[in-house]
Design a protein around this motif. Structure first.
Motif, PDB file in Angstrom:
ATOM      1  N   PHE B  72       9.198   1.730   1.676  1.00  0.00           N
ATOM      2  CA  PHE B  72       8.764   1.639   0.273  1.00  0.00           C
ATOM      3  C   PHE B  72       7.944   0.371   0.051  1.00  0.00           C
ATOM      4  O   PHE B  72       6.880   0.400  -0.575  1.00  0.00           O
ATOM      5  N   ALA B  73       8.447  -0.759   0.597  1.00  0.00           N
ATOM      6  CA  ALA B  73       7.759  -2.042   0.396  1.00  0.00           C
ATOM      7  C   ALA B  73       6.349  -1.982   0.986  1.00  0.00           C
ATOM      8  O   ALA B  73       5.401  -2.505   0.396  1.00  0.00           O
ATOM      9  N   MET B  75       4.528   0.800   1.409  1.00  0.00           N
ATOM     10  CA  MET B  75       3.697   1.725   0.641  1.00  0.00           C
ATOM     11  C   MET B  75       3.353   1.175  -0.738  1.00  0.00           C
ATOM     12  O   MET B  75       2.416   1.635  -1.375  1.00  0.00           O
ATOM     13  N   LEU B  76       4.151   0.182  -1.191  1.00  0.00           N
ATOM     14  CA  LEU B  76       3.873  -0.418  -2.496  1.00  0.00           C
ATOM     15  C   LEU B  76       2.669  -1.346  -2.440  1.00  0.00           C
ATOM     16  O   LEU B  76       2.003  -1.561  -3.438  1.00  0.00           O
ATOM     17  N   SER B  77       2.434  -1.941  -1.276  1.00  0.00           N
ATOM     18  CA  SER B  77       1.355  -2.903  -1.178  1.00  0.00           C
ATOM     19  C   SER B  77       0.174  -2.256  -0.462  1.00  0.00           C
ATOM     20  O   SER B  77       0.225  -1.997   0.728  1.00  0.00           O
ATOM     21  N   ARG B  78      -0.857  -1.981  -1.196  1.00  0.00           N
ATOM     22  CA  ARG B  78      -1.986  -1.211  -0.697  1.00  0.00           C
ATOM     23  C   ARG B  78      -2.674  -1.892   0.482  1.00  0.00           C
ATOM     24  O   ARG B  78      -3.053  -1.256   1.452  1.00  0.00           O
ATOM     25  N   ALA B  81      -0.907  -1.475   3.775  1.00  0.00           N
ATOM     26  CA  ALA B  81      -0.892  -0.109   4.286  1.00  0.00           C
ATOM     27  C   ALA B  81      -2.208   0.284   4.945  1.00  0.00           C
ATOM     28  O   ALA B  81      -2.315   1.376   5.475  1.00  0.00           O
TER      29      ALA B  81
END
Lengths: 118, 163
Positions: B72-73, B75-78, B81
């Motif tokens: 999640f962490a 995928m939260l930071s574009r 990723a």
């Protein structure tokens, strides 16, 4: 003791082999007539617009944090549940206090709107 | 060599390989999934060492929760990723030295310890015994754990909601 895990290992092997067998048999049986439209990623759907690496909502992270806490709670309640039949009322009260303290945390999260989807 | 020993070696090699791949993979999301594989390997090692409770806790907490949290962490930071990111910054040499020192200390302690627990086998109902100890001898620490979890939950909500 470890013999019981033999079944678990067997189950794991079958679970890993299953998709290979299913797709392999399908590969052998199916007719092969490729066409550009048929080979496209989305044969009956829309092509993605823009990048496929999308940013998730920060809300997911808060849910995951709350989930981790209750996951750890499960780990502590699991041995208590295994020994439940041998334990008395006092143990039940203790476990209820344990859960009750964390329910207060859940109530706090709810009250603060951490569970509301924004 | 007996079958459990062979299994231990095979799983150990897979776990170590996955752990090395975690730090060498170019895609940080792949690193996260490989980390989950590493956790799973450790869980299997716990099973082979006859500690089913540790294995269950490893699967529940590390694979079920920590891995999900890490994914999640990411995928939260574009920016993180991005698939072609370099997983290195200017402090890699310093962190390498610290990691090697930590490994040295842990390896030294592992070799120095006598491991007295290995002398007697656990009973069949080890988990049930643990449950009895939780609500019997260790009743107060058991409840304190709940308070600690409550503090972690409230703290996480306060920090996460500040953004």
């Amino acid at each position: 003791m470890q013999d019981n895990y033999g079944f678990l290992g067997l189950y794991l092997l079958i679970a890993i082999a299953f998709p290979f067998v299913a797709l392999g048999v399908a590969y052998l049986l199916r007719p092969k007539r490729p066409a550009p439209v048929k080979s496209s990623t989305y044969e009956c759907g829309l092509e993605t617009i823009g990048e496929t690496w999308v940013q998730f909502k920060a809300q997911y992270y808060l849910y995951a944090l709350v989930f981790v806490v209750f996951d750890v709670e499960t780990v502590f309640l699991y041995p208590w549940a295994v020994a439940y039949n041998r334990l008395g009322l006092f143990a039940l009260v203790e476990a209820l206090i344990f859960v009750g303290i964390l329910v207060a945390g859940l109530a706090y999260a709810w009250r603060k709107g951490a569970l509301r989807w924004m | 060599m007996s079958l459990p020993q062979i299994l231990f070696l095979v799983v150990g090699v897979i776990t170590l390989g996955a752990a090395v791949a975690v730090v060498t993979s170019r895609n940080v999301l792949h690193s996260a999934f490989l980390l989950a594989l590493t956790f799973f390997g450790v869980a299997v090692l716990y099973v082979l060492l006859d500690t089913p409770y540790l294995a269950a806790a490893q699967v529940l907490v590390y694979i079920g929760a920590i891995s999900v949290l890490i994914i999640f962490a990411i995928m939260l930071s574009r920016k993180v990723a991005a698939p072609d990111l370099v997983q290195r910054n200017s402090q890699w040499l310093l962190s390498l030295i610290v990691a090697v020192l930590l490994f040295g200390v842990l390896a030294y302690l592992t070799l120095q310890t006598a491991w007295p627990a290995a002398k007697q086998a656990l009973g069949v109902d080890a988990i049930g015994g643990l449950g009895e100890a939780f609500v019997g001898t260790y009743a107060l620490p058991f409840e304190v754990v709940s308070v600690v979890l409550l503090v972690a939950l409230v703290g996480a909500i306060i920090i996460a909601r500040e953004r």
